[in-house]
Structure formats: structure tokens, C-alpha cells
Design a protein around this motif. Sequence first.
Motif, PDB file in Angstrom:
ATOM      1  N   ALA A  45      37.679  45.908  44.588  1.00 20.86           N
ATOM      2  CA  ALA A  45      38.163  46.849  43.345  1.00 20.86           C
ATOM      3  C   ALA A  45      37.591  46.162  42.005  1.00 20.86           C
ATOM      4  CB  ALA A  45      39.733  47.044  42.941  1.00 20.86           C
ATOM      5  N   ASP A  46      37.082  46.939  40.998  1.00 26.68           N
ATOM      6  CA  ASP A  46      36.492  46.418  39.798  1.00 26.68           C
ATOM      7  C   ASP A  46      37.341  45.471  39.050  1.00 26.68           C
ATOM      8  OD1 ASP A  46      33.760  46.689  38.041  1.00 26.68           O
ATOM      9  OD2 ASP A  46      35.669  46.782  36.697  1.00 26.68           O
ATOM     10  N   ASP A  47      38.668  45.847  39.175  1.00 24.18           N
ATOM     11  CA  ASP A  47      39.780  45.166  38.406  1.00 24.18           C
ATOM     12  C   ASP A  47      40.548  44.071  39.293  1.00 24.18           C
ATOM     13  OD1 ASP A  47      41.052  47.013  39.795  1.00 24.18           O
ATOM     14  OD2 ASP A  47      42.407  47.424  38.080  1.00 24.18           O
ATOM     15  N   ASP A  48      39.992  43.935  40.415  1.00 25.74           N
ATOM     16  CA  ASP A  48      41.049  43.062  41.386  1.00 25.74           C
ATOM     17  C   ASP A  48      40.105  42.622  42.338  1.00 25.74           C
ATOM     18  OD1 ASP A  48      42.907  41.480  42.739  1.00 25.74           O
ATOM     19  OD2 ASP A  48      43.873  43.284  43.588  1.00 25.74           O
ATOM     20  N   ARG A 102      39.401  39.751  43.674  1.00 28.13           N
ATOM     21  CA  ARG A 102      39.961  38.612  44.704  1.00 28.13           C
ATOM     22  C   ARG A 102      40.711  39.152  45.860  1.00 28.13           C
ATOM     23  NH1 ARG A 102      44.238  36.010  46.566  1.00 28.13           N
ATOM     24  NH2 ARG A 102      44.019  33.989  47.235  1.00 28.13           N
ATOM     25  N   THR A 103      41.494  40.458  45.644  1.00 24.60           N
ATOM     26  CA  THR A 103      42.167  41.086  46.646  1.00 24.60           C
ATOM     27  C   THR A 103      41.117  41.557  47.859  1.00 24.60           C
ATOM     28  OG1 THR A 103      44.119  41.738  45.525  1.00 24.60           O
ATOM     29  CG2 THR A 103      43.672  42.831  47.549  1.00 24.60           C
ATOM     30  N   GLY A 104      39.930  42.068  47.275  1.00 26.11           N
ATOM     31  CA  GLY A 104      39.036  42.574  48.171  1.00 26.11           C
ATOM     32  C   GLY A 104      38.430  41.818  48.812  1.00 26.11           C
ATOM     33  N   LEU A 105      37.931  40.534  48.369  1.00 24.41           N
ATOM     34  CA  LEU A 105      37.328  39.643  48.816  1.00 24.41           C
ATOM     35  C   LEU A 105      38.035  38.640  50.068  1.00 24.41           C
ATOM     36  CD1 LEU A 105      35.445  38.137  45.943  1.00 24.41           C
ATOM     37  CD2 LEU A 105      34.377  39.250  47.809  1.00 24.41           C
ATOM     38  N   GLU A 106      39.516  38.576  49.601  1.00 25.16           N
ATOM     39  CA  GLU A 106      40.417  37.900  50.542  1.00 25.16           C
ATOM     40  C   GLU A 106      40.549  38.766  51.890  1.00 25.16           C
ATOM     41  OE1 GLU A 106      43.087  35.794  52.501  1.00 25.16           O
ATOM     42  OE2 GLU A 106      41.725  34.959  50.891  1.00 25.16           O
ATOM     43  N   ASP A 107      40.424  40.175  51.519  1.00 31.39           N
ATOM     44  CA  ASP A 107      40.525  41.196  52.764  1.00 31.39           C
ATOM     45  C   ASP A 107      39.355  40.900  53.619  1.00 31.39           C
ATOM     46  OD1 ASP A 107      42.939  42.156  51.984  1.00 31.39           O
ATOM     47  OD2 ASP A 107      42.261  44.008  51.066  1.00 31.39           O
ATOM     48  N   THR A 108      38.336  40.969  53.171  1.00 31.40           N
ATOM     49  CA  THR A 108      37.059  40.496  54.011  1.00 31.40           C
ATOM     50  C   THR A 108      36.997  39.142  54.722  1.00 31.40           C
ATOM     51  OG1 THR A 108      35.802  41.886  52.277  1.00 31.40           O
ATOM     52  CG2 THR A 108      34.481  40.474  53.913  1.00 31.40           C
ATOM     53  N   LEU A 109      37.423  38.223  54.137  1.00 30.16           N
ATOM     54  CA  LEU A 109      37.647  36.876  54.765  1.00 30.16           C
ATOM     55  C   LEU A 109      38.619  36.901  55.998  1.00 30.16           C
ATOM     56  CD1 LEU A 109      37.672  34.528  51.730  1.00 30.16           C
ATOM     57  CD2 LEU A 109      35.892  34.470  53.569  1.00 30.16           C
ATOM     58  N   GLN A 110      39.791  37.688  55.643  1.00 34.09           N
ATOM     59  CA  GLN A 110      40.606  37.945  56.745  1.00 34.09           C
ATOM     60  C   GLN A 110      39.987  38.848  57.984  1.00 34.09           C
ATOM     61  OE1 GLN A 110      44.755  38.893  55.784  1.00 34.09           O
ATOM     62  NE2 GLN A 110      44.805  37.459  53.901  1.00 34.09           N
ATOM     63  N   LEU A 111      39.028  39.775  57.472  1.00 32.95           N
ATOM     64  CA  LEU A 111      38.571  40.667  58.635  1.00 32.95           C
ATOM     65  C   LEU A 111      37.578  39.585  59.312  1.00 32.95           C
ATOM     66  CD1 LEU A 111      38.179  43.555  59.510  1.00 32.95           C
ATOM     67  CD2 LEU A 111      36.046  43.673  58.083  1.00 32.95           C
TER      68      LEU A 111
END
Length: 337
Positions: A17-20, A22-31
Motif C-alpha cells: 500500500a502507498d501509505d504502508d 512495510r506491511t506489504g513487503l513483509e507479507d512478500t517475505l513471508q510468502l
Amino acid sequence: MAPRIATLAFLTPGNFADDDPRTGLEDTLQLFEYGERLGFDGGWIRQRHLEHGVGSAAVFLAAAAQRTKRIELGSAVIPIGYESPFRLAEDLALADVLSRGRLQPGFSAGTPPHAELIGDLVFDGDWRSYDLSYTRIERLVENLRGGYLGGPDTVIHSPGNTQRPRLQPHAPGLVDRLWYGGSSARSVRWAGEYGLNLLTGNIVLGERSDDFATSQLALISAYRERSDPARPGRVAVGRVIVPTDGADRATRERYRRYAESRHERTLGPQGERRVLFAPDLVGPAAEIVQRLEADPVLAETAELRLELPYEFHRAEYEQILHDAVELVAPALGWKSS
């Protein structure tokens, strides 16, 4: 001849998300961690500029290397036009060492995306006159080979030691794990001649045919004709695969709308370059298996890469990967690592 898949990987866009972010990138690392637990042989990240995605594949894969132990870590693809062949080689070598030799970097050449917006920010001088061709990748490869700089007596002095200068860290074997994302006959011939592995996904150019499979088979044939028989390169085929078996009703409906929104582009060549798109494989796993078994391109390679859709959520990606491992890939002869 039915497909027999020996290597199974996934490619994800790394949404956030544009305003978050870190959460999306962490989700991708967990993927990537989840994919390794499922038994996938490879996890790949797209490199995207000015978008809600990973702008530096080397940085992301270095992080993924610390969260995984076995899975191959690839980039599809790094637009070489924005990169310094020496500095990118340093970053990739460092990431490869941190991964203990698991990196699989993929590249593309030519004018990179969004150049009219950011070309002047990346380059000093008029980037329109720069050489953005395959030679930029050739320079990167030569840097990765780790040859010493200067003459035999050239040394550099640092606070810790005196040494002969070369790109550091040296990552032996990385030059044999480089890929090119080819969609035209010219590009795949160059990749074969230069010894790079070949990525060919759900987009090719219809240079001689309006049929996607015919065009993609011609690319693979042209690549192999130019490859060194003593060192045949790897060929990985990508398909958008979205099994619906493990999804709830609302998610299945969203998957269906996604597939419908992209169907028209598969009906014929698009634009002046005659771009051809492979149909997305969205539906029950049994139907997807039937369509993959009938795909003549998959009969020509043992490596399949699932190309995950843009802008889905982590839970949806995990469901897709789980269903692919449990219900699709084994029917094609693949065995979990």
C-alpha cells in the motif's frame, strides 16, 4: 508428449500500500518462507519502478536469503538500462554470497519502463543517446567474472590489508545463474549465444504467427539453436495459474472477474509490436491440469513458474500456491523438494 515438470517456482509482484509499504513487503517475505515450506524450488520477485512494488530486486532478495534456506531466489526482471553494470554486479554478488549461492538474477535490455519520467533522474547527460542494449548486460557479466583490475602489479591499500583489486565480494558460479527475459527472436538468440538462461512467460511477440504457443515454441527453438551444446541453458516457462479449489465463494468470484478482465487481450496481437498474451489459467485445479497437459510449450521444458497476479492479498497468494502444490503440480510429474 505430456509435460513433466521437474522444477516449480513462483513469481510475485511484491505489492504494498502507498501509505504502508512495510506491511506489504513483509507479507512478500513471508510468502517466500511459505513457498519454501510448501516445497517450491524457486521464488522470484518482479522489479518495478514508480509502482507499489520492489524497486531493487537485489536488496529484496538479500533479505529473502536471510528468511529462507533452500529455495532459489530470482528476479524477473531487472531492467538493465537503469543500472550501472559495475554497481549492480556488486549488489548481486553480495546478495548471492548472503544466500549461499542461491541467486538467479534475470534481466531485460532496451529502453526501460517510465524512462520519460525518470531517465533524467537516473542518468547524468542525455540518456536517449546512451547504449541501453544487451552490451550493458555483457559488461555486468564480465564484472561478475571477478577478473583483476589493472596490471599484475596493481594493488590497493585499505586499513586492513593490501590486495589486488576486483569486484568484491567475488561470487563464483553466479555468472552461470543469470537469466534473460526474452520475448523476441533477436533477444532469445542473443541470450543463447551469450550463455544466459531463458525466461519466457505469458507475453511474447507475434513475429511470425498470431498463435501464442506457436510463437513461444519458435522462441525456445531459436534459443536452443544458438546455445552451446556443451552447456545447454535452462528454459523456464511462466503461466498465470490461479486454482480456485481452496478459495471461498467471494474470492472465487473475484478470481473469475479478474480472468474476464484480461481475456480480450488474448484474442489476437496487440499494438504495433504484435504482442501476444497467453490465457490465464483460472478455475478448478482439474481443469487447469488438463489445459497444462495440452500446452505444447510445457512439453519442451521441465521448469514451470507460476506468475502470481498483481494486487492480490497474501492470504490469496498462499491459497494459490497451496492449491498449485497439492492439486496441480503433482499431476504434471513434479515432486516436492
